[in-house]
Every structure is written in C-alpha cells, then in structure tokens.
Design an enzyme around this catalytic site. Structure first.
Site, PDB file in Angstrom:
ATOM      1  N   ASP A   1      -2.425   6.791  -3.422  1.00  0.00           N
ATOM      2  CA  ASP A   1      -1.193   5.840  -2.659  1.00  0.00           C
ATOM      3  C   ASP A   1      -0.619   4.875  -3.712  1.00  0.00           C
ATOM      4  O   ASP A   1      -1.041   4.673  -4.885  1.00  0.00           O
ATOM      5  CB  ASP A   1      -1.705   5.533  -1.349  1.00  0.00           C
ATOM      6  CG  ASP A   1      -2.389   4.132  -1.551  1.00  0.00           C
ATOM      7  OD1 ASP A   1      -3.227   3.934  -2.690  1.00  0.00           O
ATOM      8  OD2 ASP A   1      -2.625   3.275  -0.701  1.00  0.00           O
TER       9      ASP A   1
ATOM     10  N   LYS B   1     -11.468  -0.004  -1.128  1.00  0.00           N
ATOM     11  CA  LYS B   1     -11.549   1.272  -1.359  1.00  0.00           C
ATOM     12  C   LYS B   1     -10.662   1.748  -2.577  1.00  0.00           C
ATOM     13  O   LYS B   1     -10.110   0.994  -3.241  1.00  0.00           O
ATOM     14  CB  LYS B   1     -10.743   2.089  -0.068  1.00  0.00           C
ATOM     15  CG  LYS B   1      -9.549   1.519  -0.023  1.00  0.00           C
ATOM     16  CD  LYS B   1      -8.891   2.296   1.394  1.00  0.00           C
ATOM     17  CE  LYS B   1      -7.692   1.786   1.842  1.00  0.00           C
ATOM     18  NZ  LYS B   1      -7.514   1.139   3.244  1.00  0.00           N
TER      19      LYS B   1
ATOM     20  N   SER C   1       0.663  -1.343   0.008  1.00  0.00           N
ATOM     21  CA  SER C   1       0.092   0.010   0.236  1.00  0.00           C
ATOM     22  C   SER C   1       0.916   1.092  -0.095  1.00  0.00           C
ATOM     23  O   SER C   1       1.486   1.575  -1.097  1.00  0.00           O
ATOM     24  CB  SER C   1      -1.010  -0.047   1.155  1.00  0.00           C
ATOM     25  OG  SER C   1      -1.844   1.007   1.092  1.00  0.00           O
ATOM     26  N   HIS C   2       0.729   2.176   1.057  1.00  0.00           N
ATOM     27  CA  HIS C   2       1.178   3.330   1.130  1.00  0.00           C
ATOM     28  C   HIS C   2       2.752   3.209   1.416  1.00  0.00           C
ATOM     29  O   HIS C   2       3.434   4.309   1.785  1.00  0.00           O
ATOM     30  CB  HIS C   2       0.579   4.270   2.251  1.00  0.00           C
ATOM     31  CG  HIS C   2       0.243   3.613   3.100  1.00  0.00           C
ATOM     32  ND1 HIS C   2      -0.785   2.617   3.178  1.00  0.00           N
ATOM     33  CD2 HIS C   2       0.637   3.641   4.465  1.00  0.00           C
ATOM     34  CE1 HIS C   2      -0.891   2.207   4.563  1.00  0.00           C
ATOM     35  NE2 HIS C   2      -0.196   2.857   5.299  1.00  0.00           N
TER      36      HIS C   2
ATOM     37  N   ASP D   1      -5.354   2.686  -3.704  1.00  0.00           N
ATOM     38  CA  ASP D   1      -6.846   2.596  -3.001  1.00  0.00           C
ATOM     39  C   ASP D   1      -7.246   3.997  -1.963  1.00  0.00           C
ATOM     40  O   ASP D   1      -8.335   4.007  -1.671  1.00  0.00           O
ATOM     41  CB  ASP D   1      -7.175   1.356  -2.327  1.00  0.00           C
ATOM     42  CG  ASP D   1      -6.151   1.009  -1.194  1.00  0.00           C
ATOM     43  OD1 ASP D   1      -5.263   1.911  -1.020  1.00  0.00           O
ATOM     44  OD2 ASP D   1      -6.112   0.016  -0.362  1.00  0.00           O
ATOM     45  N   ARG D   2      -6.385   4.422  -1.778  1.00  0.00           N
ATOM     46  CA  ARG D   2      -6.412   5.844  -0.775  1.00  0.00           C
ATOM     47  C   ARG D   2      -6.433   7.115  -1.849  1.00  0.00           C
ATOM     48  O   ARG D   2      -5.981   6.958  -2.864  1.00  0.00           O
ATOM     49  CB  ARG D   2      -5.070   5.755   0.074  1.00  0.00           C
ATOM     50  CG  ARG D   2      -5.115   4.924   0.983  1.00  0.00           C
ATOM     51  CD  ARG D   2      -4.114   5.124   1.980  1.00  0.00           C
ATOM     52  NE  ARG D   2      -4.068   4.189   3.064  1.00  0.00           N
ATOM     53  CZ  ARG D   2      -3.353   4.228   4.289  1.00  0.00           C
ATOM     54  NH1 ARG D   2      -2.815   5.179   4.551  1.00  0.00           N
ATOM     55  NH2 ARG D   2      -3.534   3.299   5.220  1.00  0.00           N
TER      56      ARG D   2
ATOM     57  N   ASP E   1      -0.921   1.623  -4.093  1.00  0.00           N
ATOM     58  CA  ASP E   1      -1.659   0.743  -4.667  1.00  0.00           C
ATOM     59  C   ASP E   1      -2.937   1.444  -5.334  1.00  0.00           C
ATOM     60  O   ASP E   1      -3.868   0.493  -5.752  1.00  0.00           O
ATOM     61  CB  ASP E   1      -1.921  -0.585  -4.087  1.00  0.00           C
ATOM     62  CG  ASP E   1      -2.404  -0.446  -2.835  1.00  0.00           C
ATOM     63  OD1 ASP E   1      -2.529   0.895  -2.276  1.00  0.00           O
ATOM     64  OD2 ASP E   1      -3.319  -1.092  -2.186  1.00  0.00           O
TER      65      ASP E   1
HETATM   66  C1  G1P Z   1      -4.189   1.359   8.272  1.00  0.00           C
HETATM   67  C2  G1P Z   1      -5.448   2.304   8.268  1.00  0.00           C
HETATM   68  C3  G1P Z   1      -6.846   1.669   8.072  1.00  0.00           C
HETATM   69  C4  G1P Z   1      -6.420   0.865   6.845  1.00  0.00           C
HETATM   70  C5  G1P Z   1      -5.257   0.152   6.455  1.00  0.00           C
HETATM   71  C6  G1P Z   1      -5.218  -0.354   5.140  1.00  0.00           C
HETATM   72  O1  G1P Z   1      -4.341   0.418   9.011  1.00  0.00           O
HETATM   73  O2  G1P Z   1      -5.845   2.804   9.796  1.00  0.00           O
HETATM   74  O3  G1P Z   1      -7.995   2.415   8.137  1.00  0.00           O
HETATM   75  O4  G1P Z   1      -7.801   0.048   6.399  1.00  0.00           O
HETATM   76  O5  G1P Z   1      -4.132   1.066   6.920  1.00  0.00           O
HETATM   77  O6  G1P Z   1      -5.034   0.728   4.139  1.00  0.00           O
HETATM   78  P1  G1P Z   1      -3.558   0.315  10.512  1.00  0.00           P
HETATM   79  O7  G1P Z   1      -2.190   0.380  10.099  1.00  0.00           O
HETATM   80  O8  G1P Z   1      -4.150   1.641  11.355  1.00  0.00           O
HETATM   81  O9  G1P Z   1      -3.855  -1.007  11.123  1.00  0.00           O
HETATM   82 ZN    ZN Z   2      -3.276   1.348  -0.332  1.00  0.00          ZN
END
Ligand code: G1P
Ligand code: ZN
Length: 553
Positions: A287, A386, A122-123, A291-292, A289
């Site tokens: 982000d 998302k 992801s990010h 989704d954000r 991938d």
């Molecule tokens: C974090 C975000 C959560 C999101 C997840 C995946 O998770 O807080 O809302 O769904 O990334 O993108 P966390 O690191 O808080 O468990």
């Molecule tokens: Zn992501």
C-alpha cells in the site's frame, strides 16, 4: 484564526495559535484532507501538541519520513524547523523525505531513537485534494498507544502557541548531515537499514536461487507508492529477480491517480495479470506507506487471515523464526484461521482490537511473534508495524523451500486445519448520523440477542468487544459489535477509524468449514446466508440507504 503574533527569541519564533477541534488521532494517526492540513497553523498545532506531550525530548534523536505523497516534502521542512525550535538533538530523515512505515519503525529501533513522525495516510489516495496524515511512533518503533495519542489530542485542544525556527530549507536529496539551528539533520539512505534487517530474517541465498532458476515468476505491484525503491533494491538488485518484476515502482505524489490499497478492487492491474493467461506463479502488492500486503497465486487470492495462518504454520522453514513462535495475535475481526494453527503447535493466540498499536505490548513482552489483521496487515517482532514486503519475503522463502505452488500450499493448509470462509463488506462515505444510528440500534439489541434463533443460526453470544491488555491492564471498550453463532460462524460490525469522509461501515463475515471436500465453494456464495442475516439483524439497507457495499474483500 486570529492574526499571527510572533515573539522572537534568537531565531526561535513563538507563534500564537488557537486549537482546532478536529485533531483527534484515529486508528492510525491524524488523517485529513490536504487542504485541511494546509490551513494556517493546522499541521504546526498538531506537531507542537506531539512535542508538548513528550517528556524529556531535549537533545534526543527522532526519525522522520513519509510515503512520498503530496505535501510530504513541505510538511517535513516545517516539522524539522519545529523540532529544532523544541530542542530536539538530531533527526534522521529518509532521503527525498521517503521512509516506508516499517522502515521508519526499523530505523527508530536500530538507532534507539526517542520516537518518530511518519507522514502518511496509508492506503488513502494522495494529491492536492486527497489525503494526508501524521502519525507518532514511540521508542519501540510502534504506533503511539492510546494514552499517548489521547495526551496529544488533549494538548491540541488547549494549545495557544507553537515554536518554529526561522531558517532556510534543508536539502532532503543529499545524504549526510546538515545543521538546523542547534539540531543535526541527517539525511539517510531510505532503504539500506531495512534491507539489512530483511536479510537477517530470510534465506536470501535460497530465495535468490529460486528466483533465478527460471522456473518461477513473480510480479510485485508497488502501486506507485513507497515500496517501489525498497522492492527494486530487494527483489531485483539483491535477489536477482528479472528486471520488471516490480511494477509501478516509481513513488508518485498522487500514486498515479490510483488508490494505493492492495486489495482485489484497487490493485486491479495485478489482479488481471494474476487471473489472466500465462499468469506468473506469485503476485503481491503493497500500500501507500508499505505496511500492507496482498498475496496472490495463479488464479488465486490468499485472504490476509489465511496468509497469517499459513505464515505461522510454516514459520519453522524460515531462518528468523525457525526457533519457534512465542505466540500469535490477530485483531478481533480477523478470521480464526491462525487460532487453529496456534492450537496445533501449542502456542497462545491473542485477540486484540483493530489497529496495529494493540500488538505493541504483546510483541514487547514476547508474548506474540507473528501478528496480523484481516485488512491486509501482517508482521512480526522484527519491527513494531505491520510490514508488506516482509510478508512477501516470508511467502517467497516458504515457496523456495517447499517448491510448491501457492495454490497447493493454501489447499494443503485448508485440508489440515479446515477453511475459514471470510469476507469484509465496506460501505464507504455513509452519512455519519445514519452510521451512528445503525451502531446504536445494534448496541441496544445486544442484550436480547443471545439464544435467539434465525433459521439454522442460533446466537451464542452478542457483545461490544472490550479488550484488556494482558501486559499493562489497560481497557479498550466499544471495539466492534460481535455476534457469534453456535456453529462458530460470526458477523461483526464496526465503524472505521481511518476514513476522512463521512463514515465507513465495515461488516465482517466468517464461516468455518472443516470438510476439505466442501472447500471448492466461492467465498461470497459460502457466506451468502450469513450476509443476508447480517442485513436482517442490522437493517443495513434500510438504515444507511445503500443497496450494496462499496468494496468487498
Ligand atoms: C483500518 C483497518 C485496520 C488497520 C487500519 C490502519 O482501520 O481496518 O485493521 O489497522 O486501517 O491500516 P479502520 O478504518 O477499520 O479503523
Ligand atoms: Zn498502510
């Protein structure tokens, strides 16, 4: 690890292995540093554990792709060979190994695939020493629910062998079908199906006219991550936004050295543009991938919680949602802004634990149409993830219809519904033991907190959030400590389930102000007494030894 022993059956090899103790998927799949994934058998064990936990995969179709980060291509080659050895019938792979998370979800659904494997952290940053991740999505296109991820983990703890075929590399750049043992690999256009889905939801003609009118300028920062090709195809080629609208549109294995997280800290180039002189009218980022999303107006940051509420309140302006919303859902730490919209339009609002997977059942059962998280995640029932670019298009559609600035739309919203001041403070890389002590101390305080008074604040409730899924009745406990006050203000504490180094403590703070005349205040100033109180109750500074948060959003 013991030496590899191979037993050859045709060209399928059964490789002897031993479990790795740390293969428990977190909030969003298994995330580890690249060197961890590159240890002999590490990726293979986890992939075999996925296949072993699925019943009836023989001959079925799977979807495979990732956000293009370092190790994406190598992992895809390994997974394809293992899929073939495990009897999978067909794998649809994004060209060059690229599929954004929402596009993968779209393709799983469109092809009624058995499931999909998405390679992404992801990010989190990418590169040889940075992060990698593997996530399994089920046939509805959404992240595997807990019972599936638990089964995968349990399997990974007893695994003693995996299957892989001996074969050459698949050409991931050439569209079309190739054969890998008994399995077909179809390299597909990464962008086409997703673009078509977006066109079915939004008024592309109206958005296009608006973008070409010369009266509106937008800036989309893809942060050198996966949405570059999608954003260029949709905003510039399809909708006619001027060339250069998409910045940092070339996906890079290390995201150009940046942190592909669309927030005020990591998307700083975009923030400078949007808060600078001659700022465009609308700014957005996504982000790693895809989704954000982050939404900005001129000199204005729209909190993800407000963004969700505004999309819900304006959904009737958008073709795909004009027939009304079945309901809305938000994660527990997300602000209650959308609750007020739901109340006004008379639809249900669900509060779920953190993580997109908890929305899956609500979407499948048509209990919710729009969902969102404070962590820059917004989406709908069009896929089961998302979706960053979807949110950007939703905003563009609203802007094209209302012909108002982002600021006017946000301020009008606050005037109608009141304003939920909201902020999240993250303490990253905290020593795990200290973070656990802080949470345990808080848990032990809970029984005596209710009714307690701290100056102007009186505790109304204090608990560790537990969620019973209204569709399948499954219960998820210990989802975050909530302390609510009698005036509706809240503070919440959670440990992240996605970090790869130490622990990340998240503090979420929310305060509701109905009076529009008081809405001018800066967010951190409006929340300062609650933030001080959070430290007093949880003893953050003393317990984890940090003076201030790493990231404030
Ligand atoms: C974090 C975000 C959560 C999101 C997840 C995946 O998770 O807080 O809302 O769904 O990334 O993108 P966390 O690191 O808080 O468990
Ligand atoms: Zn992501």
């Amino acid at each position: 690890m013991s030496p590899i022993k191979t037993i050859k059956t045709m060209n399928v090899q059964t490789v002897v292995t031993q479990p790795f103790r740390d293969q428990k998927p977190g909030t969003s799949g298994l995330r580890k540093k690249v060197p961890v994934f590159r240890q002999p058998h590490y990726l293979e064990n986890f992939i075999q554990s996925i296949f072993d936990s699925l019943e009836g995969l023989t001959g079925k179709t799977f979807v495979l792709g990732g956000d293009g980060r370092y190790y994406n291509r190598q992992a895809i080659q390994i997974i394809l060979k293992m899929a073939s050895a495990n009897g999978v019938g067909r794998v649809l792979v994004g060209q060059a190994g690229i599929l954004s998370t929402p596009a993968a979800s779209c393709i799983i659904r469109k092809n009624q695939a058995f499931g999909g494997i998405i390679l992404s952290a992801s990010h989190n940053p990418g590169g040889p020493e940075a992060d990698f991740g593997v996530k399994y999505n089920i046939g509805n296109g959404g992240p595997a629910p807990e019972k599936v991820t638990s089964a995968i983990f349990e399997r990974s703890q007893v695994i003693d062998s995996y299957k892989i075929i001996e074969a050459g590399e698949i050409n991931l750049d050439q569209l079309g079908s190739q054969q890998l043992g008994g399995m077909t690999v179809e390299v597909i256009d990464s962008v086409a199906d997703y673009t078509e889905l977006m066109e079915s939801l939004f008024d592309f003609n109206q958005i296009s006219q608006f973008l070409k009118s010369g009266q509106f300028r937008m800036c989309m920062d893809s942060l050198h991550a996966v949405t570059g090709p999608y954003a260029q195809a949709i905003f510039e080629q399809k909708l006619g936004a001027s060339a250069g609208t998409v910045k940092n549109g070339m996906p890079l294995e290390d995201f150009g050295g940046g942190h592909p997280d669309p927030n005020l800290v990591y998307a700083h180039d975009l923030v400078e543009i949007m808060f600078g002189d001659h700022a465009p009218d609308f700014g957005a980022a996504s982000d790693g991938d895809g989704d954000r999303n982050m939404i900005l107006g001129q000199n204005l940051f729209v909190t993800p919680s407000d963004s969700l509420a505004i999309l819900a309140a304006n959904a009737n302006l958008v073709p795909g949602y004009k027939n009304g919303l079945a309901g809305v859902a938000r994660s527990m730490p997300t602000s209650g802004a959308v609750d007020r919209v739901a109340e006004k339009i008379g639809i249900d609002c669900y509060e779920t634990p953190t993580g997109w997977k908890f929305f899956g059942n609500l979407l499948d059962a048509d209990k919710a149409t729009l969902c969102g998280e404070e962590s820059f995640g917004t989406g709908s029932n069009h896929v089961r993830e998302k979706d960053g670019l979807w949110a950007v298009l939703f905003w563009l559609n609203i802007l094209a219809v209302r012909q108002q600035s982002v600021e006017d739309i946000v301020k009008e919203h606050w005037k109608t519904y009141g304003r939920n001041y909201y902020s999240r403070h993250d303490y990253e890389g905290v020593e795990i033991d200290k973070a656990n002590i802080l949470m345990e101390n808080l848990r032990s305080l809970l029984p005596e907190l209710a009714g307690k008074e701290y100056g102007q604040y009186k505790v109304k409730y204090a608990d560790d959030f537990s969620y019973t899924d209204p569709v399948d009745g499954s219960v998820s406990e210990k989802q975050g400590i909530r302390i609510g006050f009698s005036d509706g203000d809240r503070i919440i504490f959670r440990l992240s389930g996605t970090g790869t180094q130490g622990a990340t403590l998240r503090l979420y703070v929310e305060s509701y102000e109905p009076d529009a005349n008081k809405h001018k205040q800066d967010t951190q100033a409006a929340l300062s007494s609650l933030i001080t109180l959070a430290d007093e109750i949880a003893q953050i500074k003393n317990t984890i030894g940090r003076e201030k948060p790493t990231v404030i959003t």
